[in-house]
Design a protein around this motif. Sequence first.
Motif, mmCIF file in Angstrom:
data_model
loop_
_atom_site.group_PDB
_atom_site.id
_atom_site.type_symbol
_atom_site.label_atom_id
_atom_site.label_comp_id
_atom_site.label_asym_id
_atom_site.label_seq_id
_atom_site.Cartn_x
_atom_site.Cartn_y
_atom_site.Cartn_z
ATOM 1 N N THR A 1 0.868 -1.074 -0.044
ATOM 2 C CA THR A 1 -0.098 0.174 -0.053
ATOM 3 C C THR A 1 1.016 1.191 0.059
ATOM 4 O O THR A 1 2.215 1.065 0.599
ATOM 5 C CB THR A 1 -0.706 -0.123 1.286
ATOM 6 O OG1 THR A 1 -0.302 -0.020 2.168
ATOM 7 C CG2 THR A 1 -1.811 -1.183 1.354
ATOM 8 N N SER A 2 0.440 2.193 -0.398
ATOM 9 C CA SER A 2 1.174 3.424 -0.670
ATOM 10 C C SER A 2 0.646 4.735 -0.933
ATOM 11 O O SER A 2 -0.611 4.816 -1.286
ATOM 12 C CB SER A 2 2.385 3.175 -1.897
ATOM 13 O OG SER A 2 1.579 3.166 -2.885
ATOM 14 N N LYS A 3 1.365 5.823 -0.807
ATOM 15 C CA LYS A 3 0.605 7.202 -1.401
ATOM 16 C C LYS A 3 1.741 7.719 -2.281
ATOM 17 O O LYS A 3 2.840 7.919 -1.692
ATOM 18 C CB LYS A 3 0.362 8.065 -0.144
ATOM 19 C CG LYS A 3 -0.141 9.292 -0.258
ATOM 20 C CD LYS A 3 -0.431 10.236 0.765
ATOM 21 C CE LYS A 3 -0.887 11.621 0.498
ATOM 22 N NZ LYS A 3 -0.339 12.185 -0.503
ATOM 23 N N ASP A 4 1.417 7.793 -3.534
ATOM 24 C CA ASP A 4 1.887 8.841 -4.131
ATOM 25 C C ASP A 4 3.367 8.378 -4.569
ATOM 26 O O ASP A 4 4.469 8.910 -4.435
ATOM 27 C CB ASP A 4 2.101 10.274 -3.770
ATOM 28 C CG ASP A 4 0.859 11.097 -3.527
ATOM 29 O OD1 ASP A 4 -0.445 10.349 -4.210
ATOM 30 O OD2 ASP A 4 0.601 12.007 -2.918
ATOM 31 N N ILE A 5 3.664 7.369 -5.050
ATOM 32 C CA ILE A 5 4.977 6.591 -5.443
ATOM 33 C C ILE A 5 5.034 6.194 -6.726
ATOM 34 O O ILE A 5 3.915 5.936 -7.669
ATOM 35 C CB ILE A 5 5.065 5.406 -4.760
ATOM 36 C CG1 ILE A 5 4.212 4.341 -4.929
ATOM 37 C CG2 ILE A 5 5.301 5.834 -3.083
ATOM 38 C CD1 ILE A 5 4.759 3.012 -4.459
ATOM 39 N N ALA A 6 6.210 6.280 -7.303
ATOM 40 C CA ALA A 6 6.663 5.604 -8.532
ATOM 41 C C ALA A 6 7.386 4.199 -8.284
ATOM 42 O O ALA A 6 8.464 4.299 -7.409
ATOM 43 C CB ALA A 6 7.330 6.671 -9.597
ATOM 44 N N LEU A 7 7.104 3.088 -9.075
ATOM 45 C CA LEU A 7 7.638 1.840 -8.693
ATOM 46 C C LEU A 7 7.761 1.209 -9.882
ATOM 47 O O LEU A 7 6.945 1.070 -10.984
ATOM 48 C CB LEU A 7 6.997 1.069 -7.685
ATOM 49 C CG LEU A 7 7.276 -0.230 -7.081
ATOM 50 C CD1 LEU A 7 6.921 -0.711 -5.663
ATOM 51 C CD2 LEU A 7 6.645 -1.480 -8.056
ATOM 52 N N ARG A 8 9.024 0.511 -10.027
ATOM 53 C CA ARG A 8 9.320 -0.481 -11.078
ATOM 54 C C ARG A 8 10.296 -1.628 -10.527
ATOM 55 O O ARG A 8 11.037 -1.288 -9.792
ATOM 56 C CB ARG A 8 9.961 0.126 -12.350
ATOM 57 C CG ARG A 8 11.383 0.862 -12.233
ATOM 58 C CD ARG A 8 11.574 1.523 -13.467
ATOM 59 N NE ARG A 8 11.918 0.837 -14.640
ATOM 60 C CZ ARG A 8 13.037 0.289 -14.910
ATOM 61 N NH1 ARG A 8 13.995 0.655 -14.328
ATOM 62 N NH2 ARG A 8 13.374 -0.530 -16.056
ATOM 63 N N GLY A 9 10.141 -2.985 -11.297
ATOM 64 C CA GLY A 9 11.016 -4.003 -10.849
ATOM 65 C C GLY A 9 12.192 -3.747 -11.834
ATOM 66 O O GLY A 9 12.264 -3.087 -12.723
ATOM 67 N N LEU A 10 13.106 -4.357 -11.172
ATOM 68 C CA LEU A 10 14.738 -4.135 -11.766
ATOM 69 C C LEU A 10 15.108 -5.482 -12.338
ATOM 70 O O LEU A 10 15.011 -6.706 -11.649
ATOM 71 C CB LEU A 10 15.693 -3.348 -10.944
ATOM 72 C CG LEU A 10 15.578 -2.030 -10.631
ATOM 73 C CD1 LEU A 10 16.686 -1.697 -9.550
ATOM 74 C CD2 LEU A 10 15.402 -1.194 -11.589
ATOM 75 N N GLN A 11 15.931 -5.462 -13.405
ATOM 76 C CA GLN A 11 16.676 -6.801 -13.774
ATOM 77 C C GLN A 11 17.912 -6.719 -13.089
ATOM 78 O O GLN A 11 18.433 -5.887 -12.712
ATOM 79 C CB GLN A 11 16.698 -6.735 -15.411
ATOM 80 C CG GLN A 11 15.264 -6.850 -16.122
ATOM 81 C CD GLN A 11 15.833 -6.966 -17.651
ATOM 82 O OE1 GLN A 11 15.977 -8.062 -18.092
ATOM 83 N NE2 GLN A 11 15.463 -5.711 -18.342
ATOM 84 N N SER A 12 18.284 -7.840 -13.058
ATOM 85 C CA SER A 12 19.554 -7.959 -12.372
ATOM 86 C C SER A 12 20.820 -7.066 -13.012
ATOM 87 O O SER A 12 21.696 -6.550 -12.278
ATOM 88 C CB SER A 12 20.068 -9.534 -12.394
ATOM 89 O OG SER A 12 20.160 -10.093 -13.821
ATOM 90 N N SER A 13 20.558 -6.737 -14.161
ATOM 91 C CA SER A 13 21.601 -6.163 -14.840
ATOM 92 C C SER A 13 21.497 -4.489 -14.565
ATOM 93 O O SER A 13 22.316 -3.937 -14.720
ATOM 94 C CB SER A 13 21.542 -6.192 -16.346
ATOM 95 O OG SER A 13 20.159 -5.527 -16.885
ATOM 96 N N GLU A 14 20.323 -4.147 -13.915
ATOM 97 C CA GLU A 14 20.061 -2.970 -13.611
ATOM 98 C C GLU A 14 20.526 -2.781 -11.950
ATOM 99 O O GLU A 14 20.347 -1.379 -11.668
ATOM 100 C CB GLU A 14 18.723 -2.412 -14.027
ATOM 101 C CG GLU A 14 18.134 -2.502 -15.265
ATOM 102 C CD GLU A 14 16.638 -1.994 -15.436
ATOM 103 O OE1 GLU A 14 16.372 -1.221 -15.672
ATOM 104 O OE2 GLU A 14 15.825 -2.917 -14.992
#
Length: 205
Positions: free
Chosen positions: A142-155
């Motif tokens: 749960t959150s308020k006002d966020i940006a989120l993304r999954g990362l690949q191992s290379s990142e």
Amino acid sequence: NNLDHILLGYTTNSTINSINVTFSVYALHLFNSSGNNIINSTFNSNLGYAIFSVYSSNNIFANNTVNNNIIGIRLFGGSNNVITNNTFNSNSWWGINPASTSSNNFTLNTAQNNSKWDYYSTSSSTDIITNLTTYQNIISFTSKDIALRGLQSSEAPSNPTGYSNVNEWINVTNNSADSWVYLNFSYSESIVDESSLKIWKYNGT
């Protein structure tokens, strides 16, 4: 090649099932509509918001494929929508974009390889995200006002000295001065020794 390919305005209790929309600006546009089901459909390669829900509540979006658009799904206003078992991949901005929403349930969706963010929220704090798949990660928060993304191992950054990792990373940042996120971490005790686990927050150094 339409502006609104399908527009539901002030519509209740309709079902849209097994359609395929491409190359429109808004593939599916709901406005002040409730109790509708959008299921088993494909919204790929559209030129704006593939699914655009405005001031619409109590709708179900299930088992849809929403890939290679500008934004996968944008909910502006509205509450108590159920978004489940959808795929929001490879969109050129965001996969999932709630704005000024409340009490929506996002369950068992996939959002990955979106160019900017997999999940991007503004002025929304009571939406519940359960089992969202982003690359190797399955995360609930749960959150308020966020940006989120999954990362690949290379990142991902290098491991801290003396530690190894479990090959799961996410990138989260704030979209407002009072942003917050509550993340749930789950694991199998048969795989990981609990006493050795630590959560690592990477701050750039």
